[in-house]
Design a protein around this motif. Structure first.
Motif, PDB file in Angstrom:
ATOM      1  N   LYS A   1      -3.577   1.821   2.486  1.00 28.99           N
ATOM      2  CA  LYS A   1      -3.221   2.903   1.563  1.00 28.99           C
ATOM      3  C   LYS A   1      -3.664   4.245   2.142  1.00 28.99           C
ATOM      4  CE  LYS A   1      -3.356   3.941  -3.397  1.00 28.99           C
ATOM      5  NZ  LYS A   1      -3.740   3.413  -4.736  1.00 28.99           N
ATOM      6  N   CYS A   2      -4.855   4.288   2.724  1.00 29.22           N
ATOM      7  CA  CYS A   2      -5.319   5.509   3.389  1.00 29.22           C
ATOM      8  C   CYS A   2      -4.412   5.863   4.566  1.00 29.22           C
ATOM      9  CB  CYS A   2      -6.754   5.334   3.872  1.00 29.22           C
ATOM     10  SG  CYS A   2      -7.994   5.223   2.559  1.00 29.22           S
ATOM     11  N   ALA A   3      -4.046   4.866   5.363  1.00 26.69           N
ATOM     12  CA  ALA A   3      -3.176   5.100   6.514  1.00 26.69           C
ATOM     13  C   ALA A   3      -1.804   5.606   6.071  1.00 26.69           C
ATOM     14  CB  ALA A   3      -3.030   3.830   7.334  1.00 26.69           C
ATOM     15  N   SER A   4      -1.314   5.081   4.955  1.00 26.01           N
ATOM     16  CA  SER A   4      -0.026   5.524   4.425  1.00 26.01           C
ATOM     17  C   SER A   4      -0.093   6.981   3.969  1.00 26.01           C
ATOM     18  CB  SER A   4       0.395   4.625   3.257  1.00 26.01           C
ATOM     19  OG  SER A   4       1.611   5.069   2.682  1.00 26.01           O
ATOM     20  N   LEU A   5      -1.195   7.363   3.312  1.00 32.65           N
ATOM     21  CA  LEU A   5      -1.365   8.751   2.892  1.00 32.65           C
ATOM     22  C   LEU A   5      -1.443   9.686   4.093  1.00 32.65           C
ATOM     23  CD1 LEU A   5      -3.946   8.160   0.029  1.00 32.65           C
ATOM     24  CD2 LEU A   5      -1.619   9.042  -0.262  1.00 32.65           C
ATOM     25  N   LEU A   6      -2.132   9.249   5.146  1.00 29.71           N
ATOM     26  CA  LEU A   6      -2.205  10.044   6.367  1.00 29.71           C
ATOM     27  C   LEU A   6      -0.826  10.194   6.983  1.00 29.71           C
ATOM     28  CD1 LEU A   6      -3.631  11.523   8.636  1.00 29.71           C
ATOM     29  CD2 LEU A   6      -4.292   9.301   9.603  1.00 29.71           C
ATOM     30  N   ARG A   7      -0.080   9.116   7.006  1.00 25.57           N
ATOM     31  CA  ARG A   7       1.272   9.180   7.575  1.00 25.57           C
ATOM     32  C   ARG A   7       2.148  10.153   6.774  1.00 25.57           C
ATOM     33  NH1 ARG A   7       6.656   7.608   5.597  1.00 25.57           N
ATOM     34  NH2 ARG A   7       7.947   7.776   7.452  1.00 25.57           N
ATOM     35  N   GLU A   8       2.062  10.123   5.441  1.00 28.11           N
ATOM     36  CA  GLU A   8       2.863  11.039   4.624  1.00 28.11           C
ATOM     37  C   GLU A   8       2.458  12.487   4.884  1.00 28.11           C
ATOM     38  OE1 GLU A   8       5.447  10.304   2.928  1.00 28.11           O
ATOM     39  OE2 GLU A   8       5.283   8.112   2.968  1.00 28.11           O
ATOM     40  N   ALA A   9       1.165  12.738   5.052  1.00 27.41           N
ATOM     41  CA  ALA A   9       0.712  14.095   5.358  1.00 27.41           C
ATOM     42  C   ALA A   9       1.289  14.572   6.687  1.00 27.41           C
ATOM     43  CB  ALA A   9      -0.811  14.141   5.390  1.00 27.41           C
ATOM     44  N   LEU A  10       1.237  13.714   7.713  1.00 21.57           N
ATOM     45  CA  LEU A  10       1.744  14.087   9.032  1.00 21.57           C
ATOM     46  C   LEU A  10       3.262  14.206   9.034  1.00 21.57           C
ATOM     47  CD1 LEU A  10      -0.610  11.864  11.213  1.00 21.57           C
ATOM     48  CD2 LEU A  10      -0.810  14.322  10.774  1.00 21.57           C
ATOM     49  N   TRP A  11       3.935  13.331   8.282  1.00 17.69           N
ATOM     50  CA  TRP A  11       5.403  13.422   8.147  1.00 17.69           C
ATOM     51  C   TRP A  11       5.794  14.786   7.607  1.00 17.69           C
ATOM     52  CZ3 TRP A  11       9.132  14.552   4.642  1.00 17.69           C
ATOM     53  CH2 TRP A  11      10.435  14.086   4.883  1.00 17.69           C
TER      54      TRP A  11
ATOM     55  N   ALA B   1       0.824  -1.205   0.000  1.00 19.93           N
ATOM     56  CA  ALA B   1       0.000   0.000   0.000  1.00 19.93           C
ATOM     57  C   ALA B   1       0.859   1.257   0.000  1.00 19.93           C
ATOM     58  CB  ALA B   1      -0.923  -0.010   1.212  1.00 19.93           C
ATOM     59  N   ASN B   2       1.977   1.220   0.724  1.00 22.07           N
ATOM     60  CA  ASN B   2       2.900   2.342   0.757  1.00 22.07           C
ATOM     61  C   ASN B   2       3.523   2.577  -0.611  1.00 22.07           C
ATOM     62  OD1 ASN B   2       6.128   3.068   1.671  1.00 22.07           O
ATOM     63  ND2 ASN B   2       4.491   4.329   2.501  1.00 22.07           N
ATOM     64  N   LEU B   3       3.885   1.508  -1.296  1.00 22.73           N
ATOM     65  CA  LEU B   3       4.392   1.618  -2.666  1.00 22.73           C
ATOM     66  C   LEU B   3       3.346   2.283  -3.553  1.00 22.73           C
ATOM     67  CD1 LEU B   3       6.636   0.672  -4.773  1.00 22.73           C
ATOM     68  CD2 LEU B   3       5.124  -1.258  -5.199  1.00 22.73           C
ATOM     69  N   SER B   4       2.098   1.858  -3.419  1.00 22.58           N
ATOM     70  CA  SER B   4       1.022   2.419  -4.230  1.00 22.58           C
ATOM     71  C   SER B   4       0.795   3.894  -3.927  1.00 22.58           C
ATOM     72  CB  SER B   4      -0.268   1.628  -3.990  1.00 22.58           C
ATOM     73  OG  SER B   4      -1.347   2.199  -4.694  1.00 22.58           O
ATOM     74  N   SER B   5       0.710   4.248  -2.642  1.00 24.41           N
ATOM     75  CA  SER B   5       0.415   5.637  -2.271  1.00 24.41           C
ATOM     76  C   SER B   5       1.559   6.574  -2.623  1.00 24.41           C
ATOM     77  CB  SER B   5       0.087   5.732  -0.783  1.00 24.41           C
ATOM     78  OG  SER B   5       1.207   5.414   0.013  1.00 24.41           O
ATOM     79  N   ASN B   6       2.787   6.110  -2.517  1.00 24.82           N
ATOM     80  CA  ASN B   6       3.939   6.964  -2.801  1.00 24.82           C
ATOM     81  C   ASN B   6       4.180   7.174  -4.292  1.00 24.82           C
ATOM     82  OD1 ASN B   6       4.792   7.631  -0.209  1.00 24.82           O
ATOM     83  ND2 ASN B   6       5.992   5.768   0.010  1.00 24.82           N
ATOM     84  N   ASN B   7       3.604   6.317  -5.126  1.00 27.84           N
ATOM     85  CA  ASN B   7       3.880   6.392  -6.561  1.00 27.84           C
ATOM     86  C   ASN B   7       2.621   6.582  -7.400  1.00 27.84           C
ATOM     87  OD1 ASN B   7       6.926   5.688  -6.680  1.00 27.84           O
ATOM     88  ND2 ASN B   7       6.070   4.144  -5.311  1.00 27.84           N
ATOM     89  N   ASN B   8       1.525   6.980  -6.731  1.00 25.23           N
ATOM     90  CA  ASN B   8       0.277   7.315  -7.422  1.00 25.23           C
ATOM     91  C   ASN B   8      -0.220   6.194  -8.336  1.00 25.23           C
ATOM     92  OD1 ASN B   8      -0.289  10.094  -6.516  1.00 25.23           O
ATOM     93  ND2 ASN B   8       1.645  10.572  -7.531  1.00 25.23           N
TER      94      ASN B   8
END
Length: 295
Positions: free
Chosen positions: A252-262, A215-222
């Motif tokens: 994938k949602c959790a990964s996007l949230l983590r990137e926003a908070l990062w 999911a992190n791979l997917s969220s980071n690379n659109n």
């Protein structure tokens, strides 16, 4: 990075006791929690030097990164490690280059990356040694929220809603099978030497659910929906189950949230010249879209 810091980094690299002769040093691209340099020895050997101190605000602890990198090297999915010291790691400098997000979505590359991640998840445990961290994205998100609250960060008023989302996603995912994961699958951390792929940069490595890496791979690379399906089927070697896909989308949602908070934390802690506020807002927008697609 200012000139004084750059000079200090070059001096630190030059004075490492690992070198056996004269060296040439040049900066390497990449690195948001570290500085990377290429080194050429007089005998023709080429090395990559990674400088970086602990970054507790991001959960980055160098003892953990170095242990993961050594295990990955033994497993054959990361370059050989030659030397480590607190805040320093010297590895083999690979020929080739990192992938970019556009290349990542090519069907042939999704197949290769899926195989590389499967190898990470199934083979690294045999090579891990000593104490290591976990990476549970929901805990990471809560830690960021606490730090942003204390610092009165720009998005502090949004945090109650975001933490409700975080709790909802954690409950939705439920129990998981734990493996050792990379947890930072930007395209730049997947390296192509012309013959095969390698995983680089183990800053955030730790025990986690395999589906988070995907999911992190997917969220980071659109990745698009059809790319997600191709990735999951390549990873499992079979059609995926509905429950697996539901868990993948929640991660994938959790990964996007983590990137926003990062990025929100990095708005006031990073010394790198980057528009973190814009990145925070972009990830929050993508999170809202992904949440709308969950059901």
């Amino acid at each position: 990075m200012n000139e004084v810091m750059a000079d200090q980094n070059l001096l630190e690299v030059e004075q490492l006791p690992f070198w056996t002769g004269p060296i040439k040093i040049w900066p390497l691209e990449g690195g948001t929690t570290n500085r990377n340099y290429g080194v050429l020895q007089a005998d023709g050997q080429r090395f990559a030097v990674r400088l970086g101190q602990d970054r507790p605000e991001h959960g980055v602890m160098r003892f953990n990164e170095q242990a993961a990198a050594r295990a990955a090297a033994r497993a054959g999915i990361s370059p050989k490690i030659y030397y480590t010291a607190p805040g320093v790691m010297v590895s083999r400098l690979l020929p080739g280059r990192s992938l970019n997000a556009q290349e990542m979505v090519k069907p042939e590359n999704l197949l290769r990356v899926a195989a590389l991640l499967r190898r990470c998840h199934t083979s690294m445990a045999a090579f891990l040694q000593g104490p290591l961290l976990s990476f549970w994205v929901f805990h990471v998100n809560r830690s960021y929220a606490h730090a942003l609250t204390r610092a009165e960060g720009r998005i502090v008023n949004e945090l109650p809603r975001l933490m409700e989302i975080n709790d909802f996603l954690e409950t939705r995912i439920g129990r998981v099978e734990i493996v050792f994961c990379h947890n930072d699958l930007l395209a730049g951390n997947v390296f192509d030497d012309g013959a095969r792929l390698w995983l680089l940069d183990w800053d955030y490595a730790g025990f986690n659910a395999a589906l988070f890496d995907l999911a992190n791979l997917s969220s980071n690379n659109n990745l698009r929906r059809e790319d997600d399906i191709a990735l999951l089927e390549a990873y499992y070697g079979r059609p995926f189950e509905r429950g697996e896909y539901d868990m993948f989308r929640a991660f994938k949602c959790a990964s996007l949230l983590r990137e926003a908070l990062w990025n929100a934390i990095s708005e006031f802690t990073s010394d790198i010249d980057h528009d973190y506020a814009r990145a925070t807002d972009e990830y929050l927008g993508r999170l809202n879209t992904a949440l709308g697609d969950l059901d």
